[in-house]
Every structure is written in structure tokens, then in C-alpha cells.
Design a protein around this motif. Structure first.
Motif, short mmCIF file in Angstrom:
data_model
loop_
_atom_site.label_atom_id
_atom_site.label_comp_id
_atom_site.label_asym_id
_atom_site.label_seq_id
_atom_site.Cartn_x
_atom_site.Cartn_y
_atom_site.Cartn_z
N LEU A 247 -9.84 -22.75 29.07
CA LEU A 247 -10.44 -21.52 28.55
C LEU A 247 -10.13 -21.36 27.07
O LEU A 247 -11.01 -21.02 26.28
N ALA A 248 -8.86 -21.63 26.69
CA ALA A 248 -8.49 -21.52 25.28
C ALA A 248 -9.25 -22.55 24.45
O ALA A 248 -9.71 -22.24 23.34
N LYS B 188 -12.79 -21.34 24.08
CA LYS B 188 -12.86 -20.24 23.11
C LYS B 188 -12.74 -20.77 21.69
O LYS B 188 -13.45 -20.30 20.79
N ALA C 162 -15.94 -22.45 20.80
CA ALA C 162 -16.98 -21.44 20.57
C ALA C 162 -16.77 -20.76 19.22
O ALA C 162 -17.73 -20.51 18.48
N ALA C 163 -15.51 -20.47 18.90
CA ALA C 163 -15.22 -19.82 17.61
C ALA C 163 -15.57 -20.74 16.46
O ALA C 163 -16.18 -20.31 15.46
N SER D 299 -19.29 -21.00 16.26
CA SER D 299 -19.83 -19.76 15.70
C SER D 299 -19.60 -19.71 14.19
O SER D 299 -20.51 -19.33 13.43
#
Length: 182
Positions: free
Chosen positions: A103-104, A107, A110-111, A114
Motif C-alpha cells: 500500500l505504501a 501510494k 501514485a504520488a 501525480s
């Protein structure tokens, strides 16, 4: 029976005292019977009693051994069950940690994605803005040159002069916009 008592009373003997020969025969018979019982019957009873005692003690020993084995098996089963539970807990905790790590990672990806997309969009917006500003300057310059030529009454076909007029006009326009924004 009344006749026996009468017969014994008539002889002068006491009916309550038994005859000596009867006592002797009864005693010898009792001694022979006692010898037979002690010699043959009692050893048979003793043998049977010993066999039953050994069988009962053997069964008790077998039962105690079986109970000890069952207790050992139960302890082993409990130990295996405890180990299995500990292993299951460790696997569960490992899975949770891996899930949290995944999950980390997702994330973080994704960051970064982004941020990359945002940066790319900002670069593209800046490039489009610069292209729009350049295009507008060219159009405004052309329009300003034509307008200035109409106002002045002469054509401004000299590129250097036209560029100076356009730059001066745009500079004044930017100063006015900067002053109005403040």
C-alpha cells in the motif's frame, strides 16, 4: 423323635451329651475333610486369586501406561497446536506488513506519478502560454503597426522601426496592467 428321647431316657444316658464314638468319627471325618481342603482346594483358590491379582495389576499397569501415552500425546498435540497458532499469527502479521508495504509503495508510486503528470502539465501550460504570448505579440504587433500607420498617416514598413513601436506599445501596456494589478 419322641421315641428316641424316650429310649435314651430309659437307658439312663443324658440326651444332651453326644456319644464318644460319634464325636471320634465326626472329628476324624472333619480332619480328613480339612486335610483335603488345605491340600487341594485352598491351593487352587490361592492360584486363582494370584492369577486374578496379577491380571488386575497387569490391567492397571496397562491402563496407567495407556493413560501416560495418551497424556503425552495430548501434550504433544497441544504443543503442535500452539506452534501452529504461533505460525498462523506470524504469517498473518507478515501478510499485514506486506500489505502495508504494498500500500505504501502504491501510494508513493501514485504520488510520484501525480507529481510527474502535474509537472508535465505545468510545463505544457507554460509552453502553450509562451506560444500564445508570442502569437499574440505578433498579432498585436501587426495590428499596432497598421493602427500606428493609420494614426500617423504613413506606413511603417520598416521592420526595425515597426519592432520598436510594437515593443514600446507592449511595454506601456504591461506597465498599465502591472499598475492596475497592484
Amino acid at each position: 423323635m419322641d421315641q428316641v428321647v424316650l429310649l435314651a431316657a430309659s437307658e439312663g444316658a443324658n440326651p444332651l451329651i453326644p456319644n464318644v464314638w460319634e464325636i471320634l468319627v465326626t472329628g476324624i471325618s472333619f480332619a480328613i475333610l480339612m486335610f483335603i481342603v488345605v491340600k487341594f482346594v485352598v491351593p487352587g483358590f490361592e492360584k486363582t486369586y494370584a492369577e486374578r491379582t496379577e491380571a488386575i495389576e497387569g490391567n492397571i499397569a496397562k491402563a496407567e501406561k495407556a493413560q501416560a501415552e495418551a497424556s503425552a500425546a495430548l501434550d504433544e498435540y497441544k504443543a503442535q497446536l500452539s506452534d501452529a497458532r504461533a505460525e498462523a499469527n506470524a504469517i498473518r502479521e507478515e501478510a499485514r506488513a506486506e500489505g502495508a508495504q504494498i500500500l505504501a509503495d502504491l501510494k508513493a508510486k501514485a504520488a510520484s506519478e501525480s507529481a510527474r503528470i502535474t509537472e508535465q502539465a505545468q510545463v505544457q501550460i507554460a509552453a502553450e502560454r509562451q506560444a500564445a504570448v508570442t502569437s499574440l505579440r505578433a498579432e498585436v504587433g501587426t495590428l499596432a503597426t497598421e493602427l500606428a500607420g493609420r494614426i500617423i498617416g504613413e506606413t511603417l514598413e520598416d521592420d526595425a522601426r515597426a519592432a520598436r513601436v510594437v515593443d514600446r506599445f507592449l511595454g506601456e501596456l504591461e506597465n498599465e496592467n502591472a499598475g492596475a494589478a497592484r
